[in-house]
Design an enzyme around this catalytic site. Structure first.
Site, PDB file in Angstrom:
ATOM      1  N   ALA A   1     -12.418   6.983 -21.253  1.00  0.00           N
ATOM      2  CA  ALA A   1     -13.154   8.012 -20.514  1.00  0.00           C
ATOM      3  C   ALA A   1     -12.631   9.414 -20.816  1.00  0.00           C
ATOM      4  CB  ALA A   1     -13.062   7.731 -19.018  1.00  0.00           C
TER       5      ALA A   1
ATOM      6  N   GLN B   1     -15.673   3.907  -6.740  1.00  0.00           N
ATOM      7  CA  GLN B   1     -15.037   2.745  -6.098  1.00  0.00           C
ATOM      8  C   GLN B   1     -13.546   3.006  -5.919  1.00  0.00           C
ATOM      9  OE1 GLN B   1     -16.587  -1.080  -8.144  1.00  0.00           O
ATOM     10  NE2 GLN B   1     -17.022   0.568  -9.563  1.00  0.00           N
ATOM     11  N   ASN B   2     -13.075   4.126  -6.452  1.00  0.00           N
ATOM     12  CA  ASN B   2     -11.628   4.347  -6.479  1.00  0.00           C
ATOM     13  C   ASN B   2     -11.105   4.895  -5.156  1.00  0.00           C
ATOM     14  OD1 ASN B   2     -11.881   3.516  -9.053  1.00  0.00           O
ATOM     15  ND2 ASN B   2     -11.656   5.531  -9.994  1.00  0.00           N
ATOM     16  N   VAL B   3      -9.874   4.487  -4.844  1.00  0.00           N
ATOM     17  CA  VAL B   3      -9.246   4.931  -3.593  1.00  0.00           C
ATOM     18  C   VAL B   3      -8.152   5.955  -3.888  1.00  0.00           C
ATOM     19  CG1 VAL B   3      -9.770   2.790  -2.359  1.00  0.00           C
ATOM     20  CG2 VAL B   3      -7.629   2.952  -3.644  1.00  0.00           C
TER      21      VAL B   3
ATOM     22  N   CYS C   1      -1.194   4.149  16.055  1.00  0.00           N
ATOM     23  CA  CYS C   1      -2.297   5.070  16.362  1.00  0.00           C
ATOM     24  C   CYS C   1      -1.876   6.123  17.385  1.00  0.00           C
ATOM     25  CB  CYS C   1      -3.485   4.264  16.893  1.00  0.00           C
ATOM     26  SG  CYS C   1      -4.896   5.285  17.311  1.00  0.00           S
TER      27      CYS C   1
ATOM     28  N   ARG D   1       1.861   1.755  -3.540  1.00  0.00           N
ATOM     29  CA  ARG D   1       0.748   2.291  -4.343  1.00  0.00           C
ATOM     30  C   ARG D   1       0.494   3.752  -4.005  1.00  0.00           C
ATOM     31  NH1 ARG D   1      -4.574  -0.830  -3.944  1.00  0.00           N
ATOM     32  NH2 ARG D   1      -5.280   0.705  -5.446  1.00  0.00           N
TER      33      ARG D   1
ATOM     34  N   HIS E   1     -15.096   2.569  -1.330  1.00  0.00           N
ATOM     35  CA  HIS E   1     -14.011   1.657  -0.940  1.00  0.00           C
ATOM     36  C   HIS E   1     -12.889   2.331  -0.159  1.00  0.00           C
ATOM     37  CE1 HIS E   1     -15.323  -1.275  -4.387  1.00  0.00           C
ATOM     38  NE2 HIS E   1     -16.120  -1.308  -3.342  1.00  0.00           N
TER      39      HIS E   1
ATOM     40  N   TYR F   1       0.828  -1.222   0.000  1.00  0.00           N
ATOM     41  CA  TYR F   1       0.000   0.000   0.000  1.00  0.00           C
ATOM     42  C   TYR F   1       0.859   1.267   0.000  1.00  0.00           C
ATOM     43  CZ  TYR F   1      -4.436  -2.316   0.029  1.00  0.00           C
ATOM     44  OH  TYR F   1      -5.517  -3.060  -0.362  1.00  0.00           O
TER      45      TYR F   1
ATOM     46  N   GLY G   1     -15.819   3.139 -16.582  1.00  0.00           N
ATOM     47  CA  GLY G   1     -14.573   2.459 -16.239  1.00  0.00           C
ATOM     48  C   GLY G   1     -14.653   1.470 -15.103  1.00  0.00           C
TER      49      GLY G   1
END
Ligand code: OAD
Length: 259
Positions: A249, A105-107, A165, A74, A134, A71, A205
Site C-alpha cells: 500500500a 477495520q483497523n483499531v 469505570c 498492543r 471494529h 491489549y 490490505g
C-alpha cells in the site's frame, strides 16, 4: 507476482479520479508498513495467539486480566508506530477532494493520526476521519454501563489494578469489537450507505474474510462501483476486482491517488 505496470496503475488512478463518490475499505495491511502485524498472514497475530483466548466476550469474562495484558501490550506497541506513506496519501487525497468515505477495520487510529498530521487543524482533519467498524485500541468502554473514556496505560497485575469505570465502578474493557459481537450499528449503517452511492471502491490490505466489513466492497460492486484492490497477496475479494494491483500500500497508494 509481478509489480503492477504503469498502465495498471493508471487504470486504478483514472477509475478513482473520475468517480464522484468513492468508498475506501482498509484492513490491517494498510498499517503493515508502519510495523503493525496483520492478523492472518505469515507472522499474523492470529497465527501467534488464539483469538478465542483474547478477543471474545467469553474470554474477557473468564480472564479479564489476561485479555487486558494483551491489549495493553498492543496499545503500547501501536502507540510507538507512525502513519506510513499509504495513510498519508489517503489522508491528503480525502482532504483535497469531496465525496470520499473511508471505512476501516483497523483499531490502530493511524488514519486519524495521518489526517491530523496532513491537515494540522482539527476542523479540517475531521473530514479525513474514518468510519471505524471494529472500534479503537485507544478507548476503554465499561463492560457494565458502556461508558467510554480515552484509554491510558494499563496495569494488568491483577483484576483490581485494571481500569474501572468512573461512572459506575464496573470493569472497563478495550473498546474494540470482539468475535461474536455486533459491530457499532451507526458505523455499519454509514459504511453501507456510502457503498450504495459509490461509483468506485478502493480496497486496501484486507483478506476480506471478516463480515460485515467485507460486505462493504460487495455492496459497492452491487451498486455499480468499479472495484480497485491493492494487496500483495490473494484476497477473498479478488473475484469482484475491476483493477487488481499486487503490491504494498505504501508504494502503490501515492501514485494511484496522485493528481
Ligand atoms: P488480515 O490479516 O486478514 O489481512 C491483511 C491483508 O493485508 C492481507 O491480505 C495481506 O496480504 C495484506 N497486506 C500485508 N502487507 C501489506 C502491505 N504492505 N500493503 C497492503 N496490504 C498488505 O487483516 P484484516 O483483513 O484487516 O477484527 O482482518 C479483518 C479483521 O480480522 C480485523 O479487523 C480483526 C481481525 O480479526 C477484529 O479485531 C474485530
Amino acid at each position: 507476482m509481478n509489480a503492477p505496470s504503469a498502465a495498471e496503475i493508471e487504470a486504478a488512478r483514472a477509475a478513482l479520479a473520475k468517480a464522484l463518490r468513492v468508498v475506501v475499505l482498509t484492513g490491517a495491511g494498510v498499517s503493515a508498513e508502519s510495523g503493525i502485524p496483520t492478523f492472518r498472514g505469515a507472522g499474523g497475530l492470529w497465527k501467534q495467539f488464539r483469538a478465542e483466548d483474547l478477543a471474545t466476550p467469553i474470554a474477557f469474562g473468564r480472564d479479564p486480566r489476561l485479555v487486558w495484558e494483551w491489549y495493553a501490550w498492543r496499545r503500547e506497541e501501536v502507540r510507538k508506530c507512525r502513519p506510513n506513506a499509504a495513510h498519508v496519501a489517503l489522508a491528503r487525497w480525502m482532504l483535497s477532494r469531496p465525496g470520499v468515505t473511508l471505512v476501516s477495520q483497523n483499531v490502530d487510529d493511524l488514519h486519524e493520526r495521518a489526517a491530523r498530521e496532513v491537515a494540522g487543524d482539527a476542523d479540517v482533519a475531521s473530514r479525513g476521519l474514518p468510519i471505524k467498524l471494529h472500534g479503537s485500541l485507544f478507548h476503554d468502554r465499561c463492560a457494565r454501563c458502556n461508558h467510554r473514556v480515552e484509554g491510558g496505560p494499563v496495569n494488568a497485575a491483577s483484576v483490581e489494578t485494571l481500569p474501572h469505570c468512573p461512572e459506575c465502578g464496573g470493569l472497563m474493557r478495550p473498546d474494540v469489537v470482539w468475535f461474536g459481537e455486533m459491530l457499532p450499528a451507526r458505523a455499519v449503517e454509514a459504511a453501507f450507505a456510502a457503498a450504495a452511492e459509490a461509483e468506485a471502491c478502493l480496497v486496501v490490505g484486507t483478506t476480506g474474510a471478516v463480515y460485515p466489513a467485507a460486505g462493504v466492497a460487495h455492496a459497492a460492486k452491487g451498486a455499480g462501483a468499479s472495484v480497485v484492490i491493492v494487496d500483495p497477496a490473494a484476497t477473498e475479494l479478488d473475484a469482484i476486482a475491476d483493477v487488481r494491483l499486487h503490491g504494498a500500500a505504501g508504494e502503490l497508494l501515492p501514485p494511484i491517488l496522485a493528481g
